[in-house]
Write an enzyme that holds these catalytic residues in place. Structure first.
Site, PDB file in Angstrom:
ATOM      1  N   ARG A 291     -26.373 -29.114  29.857  1.00  0.00           N
ATOM      2  CA  ARG A 291     -25.805 -27.790  29.203  1.00  0.00           C
ATOM      3  C   ARG A 291     -24.262 -27.717  29.280  1.00  0.00           C
ATOM      4  NH1 ARG A 291     -29.059 -22.498  31.179  1.00  0.00           N
ATOM      5  NH2 ARG A 291     -28.165 -21.845  29.231  1.00  0.00           N
TER       6      ARG A 291
ATOM      7  N   SER B  59     -23.042 -21.442  13.179  1.00  0.00           N
ATOM      8  CA  SER B  59     -23.508 -22.299  14.417  1.00  0.00           C
ATOM      9  C   SER B  59     -22.988 -23.688  14.550  1.00  0.00           C
ATOM     10  CB  SER B  59     -25.022 -22.149  14.183  1.00  0.00           C
ATOM     11  OG  SER B  59     -25.342 -22.992  15.544  1.00  0.00           O
ATOM     12  N   ASN B  60     -22.787 -24.072  15.760  1.00  0.00           N
ATOM     13  CA  ASN B  60     -22.642 -25.618  16.038  1.00  0.00           C
ATOM     14  C   ASN B  60     -24.057 -26.350  15.492  1.00  0.00           C
ATOM     15  OD1 ASN B  60     -19.938 -25.202  16.829  1.00  0.00           O
ATOM     16  ND2 ASN B  60     -20.478 -25.070  18.745  1.00  0.00           N
TER      17      ASN B  60
ATOM     18  N   ASP C  92     -23.908 -16.709  16.253  1.00  0.00           N
ATOM     19  CA  ASP C  92     -24.307 -17.922  16.823  1.00  0.00           C
ATOM     20  C   ASP C  92     -25.414 -18.187  17.075  1.00  0.00           C
ATOM     21  OD1 ASP C  92     -23.196 -20.123  18.672  1.00  0.00           O
ATOM     22  OD2 ASP C  92     -24.399 -18.783  20.111  1.00  0.00           O
TER      23      ASP C  92
END
Length: 221
Positions: free
Chosen positions: A38, A115-116, A8
């Site tokens: 966040r 990963s995003n 990630d």
């Protein structure tokens, strides 16, 4: 035998300077904004995937910031907003990253991101820190237009690496991501850098630690 690690993005990149910049630009009142930013950043990605919709992580990050500003009543000048967003293109790395990556490469472990983050976000911060040479693939959820923890996102790893799940370790930053990877079937290590509480979702990571040396020790077992 483990042959690859999928990271990630936040296992490698430290987001703390982004939020320190928010405090510098907006003062003490930024604390609530940062917390909302966040939280919504990930909640929006989950909601979009659940709804079968997609906006890339850069746009999701901006949308979350816009929401947080509106919710807190904090007016962010355009120049400040651009600086906060661009901080995501210039993330620092955690102190243990380079020696950890060197060790893993010396173990003949293939290293990739899953990963995003958009590819542009990954490439920009890799270039800043001069660590791009360690990674074989930059797998972004843009490719499948579905964020983690959706199975389609994790499936990019097996498809791209052409390895069975049991030979690929997924290194998660968030507890929710560790659960998602475990649901998918990866051997999963939670790099719990923030000493967060484990999620209660009926599964748990195969290993937990706070650093890349802990991840390496798990792989060597």
């Amino acid at each position: 035998m483990k042959k690859a690690v999928l990271f990630d993005g936040f296992v490698i990149f430290n987001p703390a300077p982004v939020f320190a910049l928010a405090s510098e630009l907006l003062g003490a009142k930024s604390d609530e904004l940062v917390a909302l930013w966040r939280t919504r950043q990930f909640e929006y990605s989950w909601l979009l995937t659940a709804a079968g919709q997609y906006r890339d992580f850069w746009q999701v990050t901006e949308d979350a910031l816009t929401y947080a500003a509106a919710k807190t009543g904090i007016v962010i000048p355009a120049g400040y907003k651009a600086r906060l967003m661009n901080a995501y293109l210039n993330l620092d790395i955690w102190p243990d990253v380079v020696p950890g990556l060197e060790t893993l490469k010396n173990m003949n472990i293939s290293l990739s991101f899953l990963s995003n983050f958009t590819v542009d976000m990954l490439q920009s911060s890799l270039k800043k820190n001069n660590i791009g040479q360690y990674f074989d693939h930059l797998l972004s959820t843009d490719e499948v237009r579905a964020f983690k923890p959706g199975p389609a996102a994790y499936q990019m790893g097996t498809r791209t690496l052409k390895l069975p799940k049991n030979e690929i370790v997924f290194a998660a930053f968030g507890g929710w991501d560790a659960c998602g990877a475990k649901f998918f079937g990866y051997p999963t290590f939670w790099v719990n850098r923030g000493d967060s509480t484990a999620e209660e979702l009926g599964v748990s990571a195969d290993g937990v630690g706070r650093s890349l040396p802990d991840l390496i020790a798990y792989i060597k077992k």
